[in-house]
Motif scaffolding. Structure first.
Motif, short mmCIF file in Angstrom:
data_model
loop_
_atom_site.label_atom_id
_atom_site.label_comp_id
_atom_site.label_asym_id
_atom_site.label_seq_id
_atom_site.Cartn_x
_atom_site.Cartn_y
_atom_site.Cartn_z
N GLU A 123 0.83 -1.21 0.00
CA GLU A 123 0.00 0.00 0.00
C GLU A 123 0.87 1.26 0.00
N ARG A 124 1.97 1.24 0.74
CA ARG A 124 2.82 2.43 0.84
C ARG A 124 3.58 2.68 -0.46
N ARG B 35 1.21 4.27 -2.85
CA ARG B 35 0.80 5.62 -2.47
C ARG B 35 1.95 6.63 -2.56
N ASP B 36 3.13 6.26 -2.07
CA ASP B 36 4.21 7.24 -1.95
C ASP B 36 5.43 6.95 -2.82
N GLY B 37 5.46 5.79 -3.48
CA GLY B 37 6.59 5.50 -4.35
C GLY B 37 6.56 6.36 -5.60
N LYS B 38 7.73 6.69 -6.14
CA LYS B 38 7.84 7.52 -7.33
C LYS B 38 8.75 6.84 -8.34
N LYS C 192 11.73 5.13 -6.60
CA LYS C 192 12.19 5.93 -5.47
C LYS C 192 11.28 5.69 -4.27
N VAL C 193 11.88 5.22 -3.18
CA VAL C 193 11.12 4.95 -1.95
C VAL C 193 11.76 5.69 -0.78
N ALA D 74 10.91 8.24 0.78
CA ALA D 74 10.01 8.83 1.77
C ALA D 74 9.72 7.90 2.94
N PHE D 75 10.00 6.57 2.77
CA PHE D 75 9.62 5.67 3.86
C PHE D 75 10.61 4.52 4.09
N GLN E 282 14.09 8.80 4.54
CA GLN E 282 13.22 8.92 5.71
C GLN E 282 12.62 7.54 5.96
N ASP F 7 10.02 4.95 7.83
CA ASP F 7 8.81 4.68 8.60
C ASP F 7 9.11 3.47 9.48
#
Length: 473
Positions: free
Chosen positions: A269-270, A273-276, A284-285, A287-288, A292, A294
């Motif tokens: 899910e992540r 939602r937030d992968g680019k 690009k991951v 963000a998590f 950064q 999670d």
């Protein structure tokens, strides 16, 4: 009185049995550890090893090996209910001098297999236990077409002096000159002599003394197969009843049996939602996962990878700094094993280290991975953990480091696998379990295409074991 069958010798039934006090046919000076043990046995100060039915051990063996190899062998044979109870690390090897064609030295009169048998017989004579010993040689084959056509042979421990000589010979040798590493491992128990054999041939231009680990590993694998076949030994793993019946109920089965793990679902899910997707086809991951973090997400992912790979029973985890270290720590925390991470630069605090080169997928450049010999040891059961599996170049480098240490890869776990890469195809040749939480099918037009997989439900073998125990009773 010995009859040879393939790589094994067995005593001729028509010949008289050996006298228990008979020394080996070949011998060298009795080392201090062996002399002390013989005297202690004669004085009645050595108690025989406790075996089945008092313990789960089915047999006890001795070795005449260096301490590092002894520890590796002890860990290996424990999985077969064989206790490697005693070691004589100071049994001397034959001459390590070099010699050319036609020259005579002590080592040339005895084959590698005979030297291994000699040392194993010494250990058997001293301990009264079935014994294992090895011997290794390096031969630089003569090359009549080169400026230096002398044949060189080294026996015993291959030191830096060997590397120095090979370095000096390279400019004088033809490109196809070969360095041949040969190891023999002998098992002796009074009725059998069984030999494991391993060889490694390398071009002199790239050869170095550390390559002897390849021939040694092959020889020990060969011996293991021959002993298991000869004596009908079966793998039981480290947790068995005295009767040899497997009683492996993993902590995950006790805690989560029948439950669904959440790590893969949360990561999937992540990523969506937030992968680019970058222009270069890179996911690009940051963000998590790898910039950064999670922590809750990675903890859940680490726990699921640990549960999936728990049956590989590792005693160490190997990863790459820095992003692979993040999931590896959570896997290690659950499995209660240490994490070793391969460094990309050698710090001043590391002297002796295993080093390999590989091509970075994200940077497209050559890089090095370095692991101290202090933390990756022979006999280790190593689980590889990383954040991504794509082309397999990083995994290949880690496999090489583990092989250099004479350790064993037991499995691979990653957070995200890119199916467009060749990583899984590469790993299939190693026949180890590979687990990935998220499989990315493609990254076309900036869209992340993820394989939809069912959730992982922890199996419950407790009922099967109870049924098996009831049938056995």
């Amino acid at each position: 009185g010995w009859v040879r069958v393939g790589h094994a010798w067995t005593r001729d039934p028509d010949s008289p049995p050996p006298a228990p006090s008979a020394p080996p046919k070949h011998s060298v000076a009795c080392p201090p550890s062996m002399r002390a043990h013989i005297l202690a046995r004669q004085a009645g100060e050595v108690a025989p090893p406790r075996l089945w039915p008092d313990t789960h051990w089915k047999a006890a063996w001795a070795t005449a090996l260096d301490e590092k190899q002894h520890r590796a062998l002890r860990a290996t044979w424990a999985n077969f209910n064989v206790k490697v109870a005693l070691n004589f690390p100071d049994v001397p090897t034959l001459s390590t001098d070099t010699y050319g064609a036609g020259d005579e030295v002590e080592a040339s009169t005895l084959s590698i297999a005979d030297e291994a048998i000699m040392k194993a017989e010494m250990a058997f004579f001293a301990s009264g236990l079935p014994s294992i010993a090895d011997a290794t040689s390096l031969e630089l084959l003569a090359n009549p077409n080169s400026r230096n056509d002398k044949r060189y042979v080294f026996r015993g421990k291959l030191t830096e002096r060997v590397d120095d000589l090979m370095f000096k010979l390279r400019p004088l040798s033809a490109p196809n000159r070969v360095a041949l590493f040969h190891t023999a491992v002998a098992f002796v128990n009074g009725t059998h002599r069984i030999i494991g054999d391993g060889m490694c041939a390398a071009a002199l231009q790239i050869a170095n003394a550390s390559m002897s680990v390849i021939s040694r590993s092959a020889a020990y694998d060969d011996l293991l197969e021959r002993l298991a076949r000869t004596f009908s030994l079966s793998f039981t793993g480290p947790n068995v009843e005295a009767g040899g019946r497997a009683q492996i109920v993993l902590p995950s089965e006790q805690r989560y049996a029948g439950k669904e793990m959440a790590g893969a679902r949360m990561l999937r899910e992540r990523v969506l939602r937030d992968g680019k997707v970058l222009d270069s086809g890179i996911l690009k991951v940051s963000a998590f996962i790898n910039h950064q973090v999670d922590v809750g997400l990675i903890e859940a992912c680490g726990e699921e990878l640990a549960v999936r790979l728990e049956r590989t029973m590792p005693n160490k985890i190997l990863t790459v700094e820095a992003t692979g270290l993040i999931p590896a720590i959570f896997v290690a925390r659950y499995l209660n094993v240490p994490v070793v991470f391969a460094r990309k630069q050698r710090p001043l605090t590391i002297s002796d280290a295993f080093t390999v080169s590989y091509r970075s997928q994200t940077k497209g450049t050559l890089a090095e991975l370095i692991v101290s010999e202090e933390y990756l040891c022979a006999g280790d059961r190593v689980l590889i953990i990383d954040d991504f599996l794509a082309g397999g170049s990083t995994a290949e480098a880690l496999f090489k480091l583990i092989k250099m240490a004479n350790a064993k890869v037991v499995g691979v776990g990653v957070l995200i696998e890119k199916l467009e890469g060749s990583g899984r195809a590469f790993l299939s040749g190693y026949e180890v379990p590979v687990q990935s939480l998220v499989k990315v099918r493609g990254l076309e037009s900036g869209r992340i295409d993820i394989v939809d997989e069912p959730p992982f439900i922890v199996p419950d073998s407790r009922g099967d074991l109870a049924d098996a125990a009831a049938r056995a009773a």
